[in-house]
Design a protein around this motif. Structure first.
Motif, mmCIF file in Angstrom:
data_model
loop_
_atom_site.group_PDB
_atom_site.id
_atom_site.type_symbol
_atom_site.label_atom_id
_atom_site.label_comp_id
_atom_site.label_asym_id
_atom_site.label_seq_id
_atom_site.Cartn_x
_atom_site.Cartn_y
_atom_site.Cartn_z
ATOM 1 N N GLU A 1 -14.458 1.595 -10.612
ATOM 2 C CA GLU A 1 -13.023 1.818 -10.502
ATOM 3 C C GLU A 1 -12.723 3.289 -10.236
ATOM 4 N N THR A 2 -13.391 4.153 -10.987
ATOM 5 C CA THR A 2 -13.166 5.596 -10.793
ATOM 6 C C THR A 2 -13.568 6.005 -9.383
ATOM 7 N N ILE A 3 -14.670 5.473 -8.911
ATOM 8 C CA ILE A 3 -15.089 5.819 -7.550
ATOM 9 C C ILE A 3 -14.004 5.416 -6.556
ATOM 10 N N GLY A 4 -13.480 4.235 -6.751
ATOM 11 C CA GLY A 4 -12.413 3.760 -5.871
ATOM 12 C C GLY A 4 -11.238 4.728 -5.864
ATOM 13 N N LYS A 5 -10.860 5.139 -7.064
ATOM 14 C CA LYS A 5 -9.731 6.062 -7.190
ATOM 15 C C LYS A 5 -9.998 7.362 -6.454
ATOM 16 N N ARG A 6 -11.170 7.920 -6.696
ATOM 17 C CA ARG A 6 -11.489 9.213 -6.072
ATOM 18 C C ARG A 6 -11.564 9.071 -4.547
ATOM 19 N N GLU A 7 -12.094 7.940 -4.103
ATOM 20 C CA GLU A 7 -12.190 7.759 -2.649
ATOM 21 C C GLU A 7 -10.803 7.654 -2.024
ATOM 22 N N ARG A 8 -9.929 6.958 -2.703
ATOM 23 C CA ARG A 8 -8.566 6.872 -2.162
ATOM 24 C C ARG A 8 -7.899 8.240 -2.165
ATOM 25 N N GLN A 9 -8.156 9.001 -3.249
ATOM 26 C CA GLN A 9 -7.568 10.341 -3.301
ATOM 27 C C GLN A 9 -8.122 11.195 -2.154
ATOM 28 N N LEU A 10 -9.418 11.069 -1.953
ATOM 29 C CA LEU A 10 -10.057 11.853 -0.893
ATOM 30 C C LEU A 10 -9.432 11.502 0.465
ATOM 31 N N ALA A 11 -9.159 10.236 0.640
ATOM 32 C CA ALA A 11 -8.547 9.823 1.909
ATOM 33 C C ALA A 11 -7.174 10.462 2.063
ATOM 34 N N ARG A 12 -6.415 10.447 0.977
ATOM 35 C CA ARG A 12 -5.073 11.042 1.064
ATOM 36 C C ARG A 12 -5.173 12.536 1.329
ATOM 37 N N VAL A 13 -6.097 13.168 0.603
ATOM 38 C CA VAL A 13 -6.275 14.608 0.782
ATOM 39 C C VAL A 13 -6.675 14.908 2.230
ATOM 40 N N SER A 14 -7.593 14.125 2.741
ATOM 41 C CA SER A 14 -8.074 14.396 4.095
ATOM 42 C C SER A 14 -6.979 14.207 5.127
ATOM 43 N N SER A 15 -6.047 13.345 4.817
ATOM 44 C CA SER A 15 -4.966 13.134 5.778
ATOM 45 C C SER A 15 -4.137 14.402 5.975
ATOM 46 N N PHE A 16 -4.229 15.335 5.021
ATOM 47 C CA PHE A 16 -3.471 16.582 5.187
ATOM 48 C C PHE A 16 -4.021 17.439 6.320
ATOM 49 N N GLU A 17 -5.228 17.128 6.767
ATOM 50 C CA GLU A 17 -5.775 17.879 7.896
ATOM 51 C C GLU A 17 -4.881 17.721 9.112
ATOM 52 N N GLY A 18 -4.154 16.630 9.119
ATOM 53 C CA GLY A 18 -3.255 16.376 10.235
ATOM 54 C C GLY A 18 -1.981 17.203 10.201
ATOM 55 N N LEU A 19 -1.775 17.945 9.120
ATOM 56 C CA LEU A 19 -0.564 18.779 9.060
ATOM 57 C C LEU A 19 -0.604 19.827 10.157
ATOM 58 N N GLU A 20 0.570 20.353 10.478
ATOM 59 C CA GLU A 20 0.618 21.390 11.507
ATOM 60 C C GLU A 20 -0.208 22.601 11.091
ATOM 61 N N LYS A 21 -0.820 23.221 12.076
ATOM 62 C CA LYS A 21 -1.657 24.397 11.811
ATOM 63 C C LYS A 21 -0.891 25.437 11.002
#
Ligand code: HEM
Ligand SMILES: [Cu+2]
Ligand SMILES: [Cu+2]
Lengths: 405, 595
Positions: free
Chosen positions: A242-262
């Protein structure tokens, strides 16, 4: 033992009162009168007490005023606060007059028209004139209060003018952090998914993003290793999965910030985070924004007549123009230890009573010097090492593709 | 009139102790059950306030009595734990507002007065009425049980705003204690709804012959409108509580979003705590009037009776009750001025809130005019009622300040608010409730209460009440926040150490004075002199029933009403009162209807 004594004391007191009652009963019977309604003597006595109470009440009010009025908040330290104080005084004037007049009538009538058996009350059921009078007079006063009050409210809640100094106040159980926008005058983007030990506000910059990805993927890696060692099908396994799932989802959300404007990914680098004490320049418009990490808090700055709730999941704001430095206030109040304070004013947990920050209002030069000495956000976070970064990006790639499926 | 025919006085029920005192369906007994339960809850709430006043008066000092009540866990060495401080404040507020002044006040007087004053044999449904009490009792028991759970009772304030109340990791009181709080309040809502529906239906359908709406005593008008408000607003609290339960137990996110707490990231997003605030205050503000209107109704009866004079402006009084009730539904936002709501919306709420001042002012002026040229008899009930008018005004005027959104910025959540709502709502309703008990005790128990003790009780209570709450205005104006365990972290507030001590002393003396009342109450119940049928010389119907309670209230036929309830000191009459059952003489105008 003490408990026992108390019980005895209560029992004795009750006994005493009981005895007392028997006496009353006896006398009532002796007089033979109808003891249900008060006697003339009692009515007279109570009527006088009413009047006496009124004087006592007014005297108490007056004493409190004389004793405590000098210890209320000092003159407002913000421009709009001056308007508010005027409004407050105006309203107080009106309500004090209403309070006194109505109380005089109430208690005086009670005294004046105390019962007497040889008088009859006046049968006076209603009067349209009187009732009109006391509907319209309050209505007129209220209209004035409403118009006056709302015009002040609209001014105060207007958007901050261009060029205001932008500061974020960020509470959590149980302290505050203030964030300045730095040389670019833009607060970097932030998100609660980015919160970590080194990044208490979750500011998103290229460096913090990588650090966070690194941290999360390290943790996921460690958890996966741990998973191998625990017995299959057990509770522990479930928990770790369960914890792994949580962290992976968080990581996905965090990584999506790469799409923010430079641009917004570098805006945070020069932000400045401070705790326990923050400086603002005098004579300038300050534009505060608020978020919250955990529960609702409220940023209360009584000397500036300013307050705003800090609500998780949303951003709120307020602005004011400062007008007196801490030094000036110290002189004015004659208190060399005086400081402006930021308090938390929304119940937020056990240490709610101890969530404060000191606000120093200073001359602009002093402010410039102070801010220049502060560490920037970029300086405060440890740059992640090259290898970690590469790995983090790899994992991120996988995550994103997983989400897309 | 189904009930009227069903209850014939000469048909005797076989009554056992259980059916008479426990599972009673008789409105008079249910009223007494509500009163006694409410009183027990009030004592608990009062003891709690005395305990936390000890902490506030002498901050951080040790008191064995704290340790005695709270044990080593919550008051080690007699020093109050900060979590327990918040828990006490929370449960105190909950008990006082809901259990004493909603359940206790409406439950007692709506049950006692509605059938008796409208001339009905009983409530429309005795069974639903009984259920209403039993839900109330169950809810009280759950609330009391919550005091004893391991992590302590709910402690997020009586408004229990999420996320604080939603997350057990936010504070210990948000664990099991909070769950029980929500269960208790849900039961409470059920009780209120069952009771309220019954009151509404009874007033509409079971009025006796001649009892038109414009002849109803103001007490009934007030209780009737209160019940309507309750029926419309309590369901909203219920849904707020339900959604909170979902967020707590099933991982939904109605109220939760973007939270990182106790080192842990929560996955709920998209909810808003502000939604909860809207739902809560949509009940919460009408709730203030659910507390206040019955109090105003009681006061109207007591003042007219004891001034021996018609209540002034009967129709204006009804009009203002209706206006207040209507407005009470569109002002809830004044509790949320600084939640970041759109400033324009804020100004709408300021406007509607200030409008309420008008009908409230009309009521206050009408009470005062009722005393003018009256023949005022100071029974204890009358003293409490005059005291109530005073607190209603004193607390009401500061409402004008708080309603002003601009001024609320700096006063919100300070002691100014504590002073305001205690005086206008707490004191007014408590004083009126005492007035009601002293006034209708002869009707409830067939005995008289001791007057001298009533006087002593009134003066100590009234003086202490102002002694406690009036000074707190000044603390609020100095910016002292409420719900603070101690101010010792803020040298800024040192000036108020003495005031806090004074307030605590008043609070404790005032609390002790309530034992005079309790003693008087229970002593008179058993040993008081037997009451006469109409001891106060009142006009209303309840004083035409026999002193001994009987099922169906009136032996024989129901009374017929011929006039309004306020023919006191009517010219040309022999006595200074003319009961409602006395027919109009030829050419006599009815005071309520005629102009
Ligand atoms: C025995 C006399 C009473 C005393 C000494 C007393 C005192 C207090 C104090 C000191 C607070 C805490 C203020 C704060 O820190 O926010 C409080 C809270 C409160 N009281 Fe009372 N009170 C009394 C009676 C009442 C009554 C009759 C009511 C009924 C309306 C009432 C309703 C409340 C409510 C709603 C709160 C707010 C609880 C919260 O903050 O969650 N109190 N009281
Ligand atoms: Cu707080
Ligand atoms: Cu309200």
């Amino acid at each position: 033992m003490v408990t026992f004594l108390i019980i005895v004391a209560i029992a004795l007191a009750s006994l005493a009162v009981w005895q007392l009652l028997r006496v009353f009963e006896g006398t009532a019977k002796l007089k033979g009168g109808d003891s249900f309604v008060p006697t003339d003597a009692e009515n007279k006595y109570q009527g006088r007490m009413m009047l006496l109470f009124m004087f006592g009440y007014f005297a108490f009010f007056a004493w409190l005023y004389v004793r405590y009025a000098p210890h209320l908040l000092p003159e407002s330290a913000s421009e709009h606060g001056l308007v508010l104080d005027q409004l407050l005084n105006f309203n107080f004037l009106i309500i004090t007059v209403v309070f006194v007049i109505t109380h005089v009538f109430l208690f005086y009538f009670a005294f004046k028209y105390t019962y007497s058996s040889d008088r009859k009350a006046t049968f006076f059921t209603h009067s349209n004139k009187l009732e009109m009078l006391w509907t319209t007079v309050p209505a007129v006063f209220l209209a004035v209060i409403i118009v006056y009050g709302l015009s002040a409210w609209m001014d105060i809640t207007a958007e901050a003018p261009e060029g205001s100094l932008k500061i974020e106040l960020y509470p959590k159980q149980f302290d505050w952090t203030a964030r300045y926008s730095g040389t670019d005058s833009v607060l970097g983007a932030s998100n609660y998914n980015m919160i970590s030990g080194t990044n208490p506000l979750g500011v998103i910059t290229n460096a913090s993003l990588m650090a966070m990805q690194q941290e999360l993927s390290d943790e996921i890696g460690a958890l996966k290793e741990e998973l191998e060692t625990v017995p299959k099908g057990g509770l522990k396994e479930e928990e770790i999965t369960e914890t792994i799932g949580k962290r992976e989802r968080q990581l996905a959300r965090v990584s999506s910030f790469e799409g923010l404007e430079k641009a917004s990914l570098v805006a945070g680098d020069d932000d400045i985070l401070v705790k326990t004490e923050f400086y603002i320049p005098v004579g300038q418009s300050i534009d505060f924004i608020f978020r919250s990490r955990d529960v609702i808090h409220s940023a209360y700055m009584p000397h500036f007549r300013a307050q705003m709730n800090c609500v998780p999941g949303m951003t709120t704001s307020l602005n004011f123009v400062t007008r007196k430095t801490t030094e000036e206030m110290r002189e004015m109040t004659g208190n060399p230890e005086f400081d402006y304070l930021l308090l938390c004013n929304k119940i937020c947990g056990a240490a709610h009573y101890n969530m404060k920050m000191i606000i120093k209002v200073v001359e602009p030069e002093v402010y410039d010097q102070w801010i220049a000495e502060q560490e920037t956000f970029a300086e405060s976070i440890q740059p992640a090492d090259e290898e970690g970064m590469a790995e983090a990006t790899k994992v991120t790639g996988n995550e994103i593709s997983m989400i897309e499926q | 009139m189904a009930t009227a025919t069903a209850h014939n006085t000469d048909h005797h029920h076989e009554e056992t102790f259980i059916s008479k005192y426990i599972f009673s369906m008789d409105h008079k007994m249910i009223s007494k059950q509500f009163l006694i339960t409410g009183m027990i809850m009030a004592v608990i709430g009062m003891i709690m306030s005395s305990l936390f006043r000890l902490q506030l008066g002498w901050q951080g000092e040790s008191f064995w009595i704290l340790n005695f009540f709270l044990g080593d866990k919550w008051a080690p060495d007699g020093i109050l734990d900060p979590n327990m401080y918040l828990a006490l404040v929370t449960i105190h507020g909950t008990i006082m507002v809901f259990f004493l002044l909603t359940g206790g006040l409406s439950g007692t007087f709506a049950n006692l007065l509605i059938p008796l004053q409208i001339g009905a044999r009983d409530m429309a449904s005795g069974f639903i009425n009984m259920l209403s009490y039993w839900f109330f009792l169950a809810s009280s028991i759950v609330m009391i049980v919550s005091l004893f759970v391991e992590t302590g009772p709910a402690s997020g304030g009586w408004t229990v705003y999420p996320p604080l109340s939603a997350l057990p990791q936010a504070m210990p009181g948000s664990g099991m204690g909070m769950t029980l709080w929500l269960v208790s309040m849900s039961l409470f809502v059920v009780s209120s709804l069952l009771g309220g529906l019954n009151y509404v239906v009874t007033v509409i359908n079971l009025r006796t012959k001649g009892m038109s709406m414009t002849r109803l005593p103001l007490s009934i008008w007030a209780l009737f409108v209160t019940a309507v408000i309750g029926v419309l607003s309590f369901p909203v609290l219920f849904s707020a509580a339900l959604l909170l339960i979902f967020d707590r137990m099933f991982g939904t996110s109605f109220y939760l979003s973007d939270i990182h707490i106790a080192g842990e990231l929560l996955e709920q997003t998209g909810g808003s705590p502000i939604l909860y605030e809207h739902l809560f205050w949509f009940l919460g503000h009408p709730e203030v009037y659910i507390v206040l209107l019955p109090a105003l109704g009681i006061t109207s009866e007591v003042i007219a009776t004891n001034a021996r004079k018609p209540i002034f402006g009967y129709r204006a009084m009804i009009g203002s009750i209706l206006a207040i009730a209507f407005l009470s539904f569109i002002v809830w936002g004044h509790h949320m001025f600084i939640t970041g709501m759109n400033p324009f919306l804020g100004s709408v709420f300021t406007f509607t809130t200030l409008l309420i001042a008008i009908p409230s002012a009309v009521k206050a002026f009408n009470y005062i005019t009722t005393l003018w040229k009256g023949n005022v008899r100071f029974t204890p009930a009358m003293l409490f009622s005059i005291g109530m008018v005073s607190t209603f005004i004193s607390g009401g005027v500061t409402g004008i300040i708080l309603a002003d959104s601009a001024l609320d910025i700096n006063l919100h959540d300070t002691y100014f608010v504590v002073a305001h709502f205690h005086i206008v709502m707490g004191l007014s309703a408590v004083l009126a409730m005492f007035a009601g008990v002293y006034h209708w005790f002869p009707k409830m128990y067939g005995k008289m209460m001791n007057r001298k003790m009533g006087y002593a009780h009134f003066w100590v209570t009234f003086i202490c009440a102002y002694g406690v709450f009036f000074p707190q205005h000044f603390m609020g104006l100095a910016g002292v926040p409420r719900r603070y365990y101690t101010n010792s972290e803020f040298p800024l507030f040192d000036e108020f150490i003495g005031m806090n001590e004074m307030v605590s002393i008043f609070a404790i003396v005032g609390a002790l004075a309530q034992f005079i009342f309790m003693f008087n109450f229970f002593y008179s119940m058993f040993r008081g002199p037997k009451a006469s049928q109409n001891p106060w010389g009142s006009n209303t119907l309840e004083w035409t029933t026999p002193v001994e309670h009987i099922h169906g209230n009136w032996p024989g036929a129901l009374p017929t009403v011929h006039r309004w309830a306020y023919d006191y000191s009517k010219p040309g009459k022999e006595h200074d009162f003319v009961p409602q059952i006395v027919p109009l003489e030829e050419g006599e105008l009815d005071g309520g209807a005629g102009h």
